[in-house]
Design an enzyme around this catalytic site. Structure first.
Site, PDB file in Angstrom:
ATOM      1  N   ARG A  35       0.819  -1.207   0.000  1.00 22.62           N
ATOM      2  CA  ARG A  35       0.000   0.000   0.000  1.00 22.62           C
ATOM      3  C   ARG A  35       0.854   1.260   0.000  1.00 22.62           C
ATOM      4  O   ARG A  35       0.512   2.242  -0.673  1.00 22.62           O
ATOM      5  CB  ARG A  35      -0.945  -0.023   1.200  1.00 22.62           C
ATOM      6  CG  ARG A  35      -1.880   1.182   1.324  1.00 22.62           C
ATOM      7  CD  ARG A  35      -2.494   1.640   0.007  1.00 22.62           C
ATOM      8  NE  ARG A  35      -3.164   0.573  -0.730  1.00 22.62           N
ATOM      9  CZ  ARG A  35      -3.542   0.677  -1.976  1.00 22.62           C
ATOM     10  NH1 ARG A  35      -3.315   1.786  -2.670  1.00 22.62           N
ATOM     11  NH2 ARG A  35      -4.146  -0.338  -2.588  1.00 22.62           N
ATOM     12  N   GLU A  81       7.436  39.901  -3.727  1.00 21.46           N
ATOM     13  CA  GLU A  81       6.160  39.918  -4.441  1.00 21.46           C
ATOM     14  C   GLU A  81       5.739  41.355  -4.740  1.00 21.46           C
ATOM     15  O   GLU A  81       5.845  42.232  -3.882  1.00 21.46           O
ATOM     16  CB  GLU A  81       5.084  39.227  -3.597  1.00 21.46           C
ATOM     17  CG  GLU A  81       3.700  39.257  -4.226  1.00 21.46           C
ATOM     18  CD  GLU A  81       2.659  38.587  -3.347  1.00 21.46           C
ATOM     19  OE1 GLU A  81       1.629  39.229  -3.075  1.00 21.46           O
ATOM     20  OE2 GLU A  81       2.889  37.418  -2.933  1.00 21.46           O
ATOM     21  N   LYS A 121       2.447  24.712  -1.762  1.00 19.75           N
ATOM     22  CA  LYS A 121       1.086  24.193  -1.579  1.00 19.75           C
ATOM     23  C   LYS A 121       1.126  22.674  -1.745  1.00 19.75           C
ATOM     24  O   LYS A 121       0.730  22.119  -2.767  1.00 19.75           O
ATOM     25  CB  LYS A 121       0.134  24.847  -2.582  1.00 19.75           C
ATOM     26  CG  LYS A 121       0.010  26.354  -2.385  1.00 19.75           C
ATOM     27  CD  LYS A 121      -0.845  26.993  -3.461  1.00 19.75           C
ATOM     28  CE  LYS A 121      -0.907  28.512  -3.288  1.00 19.75           C
ATOM     29  NZ  LYS A 121      -1.674  29.174  -4.354  1.00 19.75           N
ATOM     30  N   LYS A 164       6.269  38.008   0.739  1.00 21.22           N
ATOM     31  CA  LYS A 164       4.949  38.041   0.126  1.00 21.22           C
ATOM     32  C   LYS A 164       4.137  39.195   0.711  1.00 21.22           C
ATOM     33  O   LYS A 164       4.633  39.966   1.532  1.00 21.22           O
ATOM     34  CB  LYS A 164       4.260  36.695   0.322  1.00 21.22           C
ATOM     35  CG  LYS A 164       4.961  35.572  -0.471  1.00 21.22           C
ATOM     36  CD  LYS A 164       4.289  34.241  -0.287  1.00 21.22           C
ATOM     37  CE  LYS A 164       2.900  34.209  -0.893  1.00 21.22           C
ATOM     38  NZ  LYS A 164       2.901  34.390  -2.358  1.00 21.22           N
ATOM     39  N   ASP A 220       2.518  39.162  -9.062  1.00 22.61           N
ATOM     40  CA  ASP A 220       1.416  38.380  -8.535  1.00 22.61           C
ATOM     41  C   ASP A 220       0.065  38.848  -9.083  1.00 22.61           C
ATOM     42  O   ASP A 220      -0.294  40.023  -8.964  1.00 22.61           O
ATOM     43  CB  ASP A 220       1.398  38.453  -7.007  1.00 22.61           C
ATOM     44  CG  ASP A 220       0.444  37.451  -6.396  1.00 22.61           C
ATOM     45  OD1 ASP A 220       0.496  36.275  -6.794  1.00 22.61           O
ATOM     46  OD2 ASP A 220      -0.349  37.840  -5.522  1.00 22.61           O
TER      47      ASP A 220
END
Length: 284
Positions: free
Chosen positions: A98, A198, A133, A165, A220
């Protein structure tokens, strides 16, 4: 490339989570020294990923494992093909099954989606980047799958690059004080880290160019039409990255601007696992 020590640590933790006090189904039904062979069957078309991981899982459980690959990471795969054959103690095959499938199915899905993006960028200067992410504790394999699919890994975590950011900038009181504090911090701590900042509009780009001292400018949520004048201002002085709202449908429009990178979180968090199975080879 995967780091051997980190991969081994991941495998041990994953096996501990799955096996716990023991794989009692296998322990109860399979004598300890019974040997066997299994094959990984491909059930969906795509890009294969996770072969190195699979072999490492089997070998960690049984160092006498015989692993015979028929395909390599990054190869195109078609339903009906066999990726590898593995011979070991049957308890090893069943306890590892698995974890091997979970890793390879997820990695192959990511590599397949990444390849779709990189295929759209053929002939262009622009490269596709992944993001943070990712799935907690699975990031290493997800980013390896991006690399296998032809993408480029962005920073691995919070420790290997400075990325200022919107929230960093807003809490710092603006781009200029944020960059100046970072430069001072790196110098005081003798750290050699690249800096990315950013920007949210053309005025931010102008301020970034004025303060300088960074390596890459993120544009961005700029449209391709907005990127063109930003790139003209930057004039190749810094690397450039477009981020936000980039899809398979519009990625080529971004590439046409000449931006260095496009970052696409979707190549990981929107990827769908591909169907694979590990089947016993039983000789009559």
């Amino acid at each position: 490339m995967l780091q051997k020590e980190a991969l081994e640590q991941f495998i041990k933790a994953a096996l501990a989570e799955d096996i716990g006090s023991g794989d009692h189904s296998t322990l109860a039904s399979i004598p300890a020294e019974t040997a066997g062979t299994a094959r990984l069957k491909i059930k969906e078309d795509g890009v294969l990923a996770g072969m190195e991981v699979a072999e490492a899982i089997f070998r960690l459980l049984d160092d006498t494992t015989r692993f015979v690959p028929f395909k390599n990471d990054g190869d195109p795969m078609q339903a009906g093909e066999i990726a590898f054959e593995v011979s070991a103690r049957v308890r090893t095959l069943l306890s590892a099954e698995r974890l091997v499938l979970n890793c390879m199915q997820r990695m192959s899905g990511i590599a397949t989606l990444t390849r779709k993006y990189t295929d759209r960028l053929k002939g262009y200067h622009t490269r596709v980047l992944d993001t943070r992410k990712t799935t907690p504790n699975f990031r290493m394999l997800e980013k390896e799958a991006v690399r296998i699919g032809g993408g480029v890994n962005h920073r691995i975590g919070l420790y290997d690059m400075i990325m200022l950011k919107d929230n960093h900038i807003d809490f710092s009181g603006g781009i200029t004080p944020a960059v100046e504090r970072v430069v001072a911090y790196l110098k005081a701590n003798n750290l050699d880290l690249k800096i990315e900042v950013e920007t949210r509009n053309i005025e931010d780009v102008k301020e970034v160019l004025k303060v300088g001292q960074m390596h890459r400018i993120m544009l961005d949520n700029f449209t391709p039409e907005q990127i063109a004048p930003a790139l003209e201002l930057i004039g190749g002085k810094y690397e450039t990255e477009a981020s936000g709202g980039i899809t398979l449908e519009n990625v080529e429009a971004y590439a046409k601007t000449g931006v260095d990178y496009v970052s696409v979180g979707a190549i990981i968090h929107h990827a769908v696992s591909l169907d694979l199975s590990l089947k016993a080879v039983i000789h009559p």
